[in-house]
Motif scaffolding. Structure first.
Motif, PDB file in Angstrom:
ATOM      1  N   ILE A   1      10.974 -35.192 -41.069  1.00 52.08           N
ATOM      2  CA  ILE A   1      11.670 -34.409 -42.302  1.00 52.08           C
ATOM      3  C   ILE A   1      12.022 -35.637 -43.156  1.00 52.08           C
ATOM      4  O   ILE A   1      11.750 -35.476 -44.573  1.00 52.08           O
ATOM      5  N   ILE A   2      12.544 -36.675 -42.821  1.00 53.75           N
ATOM      6  CA  ILE A   2      13.118 -37.727 -43.452  1.00 53.75           C
ATOM      7  C   ILE A   2      12.060 -38.589 -44.182  1.00 53.75           C
ATOM      8  O   ILE A   2      12.209 -38.922 -45.421  1.00 53.75           O
ATOM      9  N   GLU A   3      10.721 -38.635 -43.711  1.00 54.42           N
ATOM     10  CA  GLU A   3       9.647 -39.332 -44.238  1.00 54.42           C
ATOM     11  C   GLU A   3       8.898 -38.346 -45.147  1.00 54.42           C
ATOM     12  O   GLU A   3       7.904 -38.919 -45.790  1.00 54.42           O
ATOM     13  N   SER A   4       8.911 -37.201 -45.158  1.00 55.44           N
ATOM     14  CA  SER A   4       8.155 -36.188 -45.833  1.00 55.44           C
ATOM     15  C   SER A   4       8.546 -36.383 -47.321  1.00 55.44           C
ATOM     16  O   SER A   4       9.660 -35.918 -47.733  1.00 55.44           O
ATOM     17  N   THR A   5       7.475 -36.525 -47.954  1.00 57.97           N
ATOM     18  CA  THR A   5       7.681 -36.579 -49.534  1.00 57.97           C
ATOM     19  C   THR A   5       7.742 -35.263 -49.959  1.00 57.97           C
ATOM     20  O   THR A   5       8.283 -34.916 -51.093  1.00 57.97           O
ATOM     21  N   ILE A   6       7.257 -34.188 -49.305  1.00 55.37           N
ATOM     22  CA  ILE A   6       7.402 -32.782 -49.745  1.00 55.37           C
ATOM     23  C   ILE A   6       8.632 -32.254 -49.718  1.00 55.37           C
ATOM     24  O   ILE A   6       9.452 -31.631 -50.596  1.00 55.37           O
ATOM     25  N   VAL A   7       9.537 -32.660 -48.312  1.00 54.21           N
ATOM     26  CA  VAL A   7      10.774 -32.549 -48.071  1.00 54.21           C
ATOM     27  C   VAL A   7      11.764 -33.236 -49.048  1.00 54.21           C
ATOM     28  O   VAL A   7      12.796 -32.770 -49.551  1.00 54.21           O
ATOM     29  N   GLN A   8      11.387 -34.284 -49.314  1.00 52.65           N
ATOM     30  CA  GLN A   8      12.371 -35.243 -50.155  1.00 52.65           C
ATOM     31  C   GLN A   8      12.256 -34.374 -51.489  1.00 52.65           C
ATOM     32  O   GLN A   8      13.447 -34.483 -52.510  1.00 52.65           O
ATOM     33  N   LYS A   9      11.272 -34.042 -51.976  1.00 52.61           N
ATOM     34  CA  LYS A   9      11.127 -33.313 -53.334  1.00 52.61           C
ATOM     35  C   LYS A   9      11.874 -31.926 -53.414  1.00 52.61           C
ATOM     36  O   LYS A   9      12.649 -31.580 -54.477  1.00 52.61           O
ATOM     37  N   ARG A  10      11.815 -31.279 -52.262  1.00 54.58           N
ATOM     38  CA  ARG A  10      12.014 -29.788 -52.351  1.00 54.58           C
ATOM     39  C   ARG A  10      13.472 -29.719 -51.839  1.00 54.58           C
ATOM     40  O   ARG A  10      13.890 -28.703 -52.371  1.00 54.58           O
ATOM     41  N   ALA A  11      13.704 -30.421 -50.770  1.00 55.40           N
ATOM     42  CA  ALA A  11      14.830 -30.002 -50.177  1.00 55.40           C
ATOM     43  C   ALA A  11      15.679 -31.378 -49.758  1.00 55.40           C
ATOM     44  O   ALA A  11      15.845 -31.732 -48.589  1.00 55.40           O
ATOM     45  N   PRO A  12      16.073 -32.165 -50.595  1.00 62.11           N
ATOM     46  CA  PRO A  12      16.588 -33.443 -50.631  1.00 62.11           C
ATOM     47  C   PRO A  12      17.896 -33.155 -49.499  1.00 62.11           C
ATOM     48  O   PRO A  12      18.224 -34.290 -48.989  1.00 62.11           O
ATOM     49  N   MET A  13      18.572 -32.174 -49.697  1.00 54.67           N
ATOM     50  CA  MET A  13      19.841 -32.018 -48.831  1.00 54.67           C
ATOM     51  C   MET A  13      19.601 -32.061 -47.344  1.00 54.67           C
ATOM     52  O   MET A  13      20.156 -32.635 -46.511  1.00 54.67           O
ATOM     53  N   LEU A  14      18.376 -31.643 -47.124  1.00 50.97           N
ATOM     54  CA  LEU A  14      17.829 -31.634 -45.849  1.00 50.97           C
ATOM     55  C   LEU A  14      17.534 -32.845 -45.290  1.00 50.97           C
ATOM     56  O   LEU A  14      17.992 -33.237 -43.819  1.00 50.97           O
ATOM     57  N   VAL A  15      17.025 -33.718 -46.003  1.00 50.57           N
ATOM     58  CA  VAL A  15      16.425 -34.921 -45.709  1.00 50.57           C
ATOM     59  C   VAL A  15      18.088 -35.730 -45.424  1.00 50.57           C
ATOM     60  O   VAL A  15      18.074 -36.594 -44.563  1.00 50.57           O
TER      61      VAL A  15
END
Length: 273
Positions: A82-96
């Motif tokens: 999750i931390i390394e995912s550019t998709i999650v970084q863009k769409r759900a930074p609070m999850l990162v």
């Protein structure tokens, strides 16, 4: 005292289909993957389970993807992924942000998002994020798939709507419109169980969620409604009293948690203005 290995039974399915068939035949099997909590419980003799089904090798439960406006994260996706995912970084930074403070690197490499959801602890670091993000839980059994709103998924302390023959297959997060914010208060920034957590989204509507302030993660509906309606932060802090029910425990007092929750709500509002 530690549970003897001889008292344990472990099933290791080779596919998701086989895993679901095993659960249908023996709903008493406890699903495990990263085991970051189960191993601790077995070591201290507090884990009641003795029959387990190991899901770690089931790649069908992994992966991060986007379909339409929905971010889908497989249940076995680790915090590191999750931390390394550019998709999650863009769409759900609070999850990162939340994933970065789950234990240390070893825990982040083994712990899974689905495991955090399944563990059902009100102190689960990612759970306020999922509540604030209006997430959905995808459950699969041998005969059906169903999707439940995260905010109504838990029914009590460490209790949920998941049936014994079901597995958490994925977590779905619709597009988040607004500024995201997350913060954890603990004795240390990482490798410590939270005293209290907050996740919030500030857009046309406001959604704020807290962890470690009730038997389950809490979507602060009263406080969120005040802020969504243009009310003051003082009014929202007063409304928050209706949303949370903090208790005294070994990590903090209920009074401390209530005060910090109000302060975090104000900090969220200030930092996202």
């Amino acid at each position: 005292m530690p549970v003897a290995a001889s008292a344990l039974r472990l099933e290791r399915p080779r596919s998701l289909k086989q895993a679901l068939a095993m659960l249908a035949g023996d709903p008493g099997l406890l699903p495990i993957a990263g085991c970051t909590d189960v191993y601790v419980g077995l070591h201290f003799g507090t884990e009641p389970g003795r029959r387990f089904i190991d899901l770690w090798d089931l790649d069908e439960l992994r992966g991060i993807s986007v379909k339409g406006d929905v971010l889908r994260i497989g249940a076995l996706t680790t915090y590191t992924e999750i931390i390394e995912s550019t998709i999650v970084q863009k769409r759900a930074p609070m999850l990162v942000a939340a994933s970065k403070e789950v234990g240390g690197a070893q825990i982040q490499n083994r712990g899974t998002l689905g495991g955090n959801v399944a563990n059902a602890s009100p102190a689960g670091d990612t759970l306020p994020v999922l509540a604030a993000a209006n997430a959905r839980i995808v459950l699969r059994s041998n005969t059906a798939t169903r999707t439940l709103a995260f905010e109504s998924y838990y029914t009590g302390y460490r209790k949920s709507l998941r049936k014994p023959d079901e597995l958490i297959a994925a977590i779905e997060i619709p597009r988040i419109d607004g500024t995201q914010w997350w913060r954890k208060v603990a004795t240390r920034r990482a490798q410590a169980i939270s005293k209290i957590m907050i996740a919030g989204v500030r857009g046309r509507d406001v959604r704020v969620a807290f962890g470690s302030v009730a038997p389950t993660v809490v979507l602060a509906k009263h406080a969120s409604a005040v802020l969504s309606g243009g009310g003051t932060i003082a009014d929202a802090q007063e409304a928050l009293r209706q949303d949370i029910a903090p208790i005294d425990d070994v990590r903090s007092t209920g009074e401390y948690r209530a005060k910090v929750a109000a302060n975090l709500l104000a900090e969220f509002w200030d930092k996202t203005s």
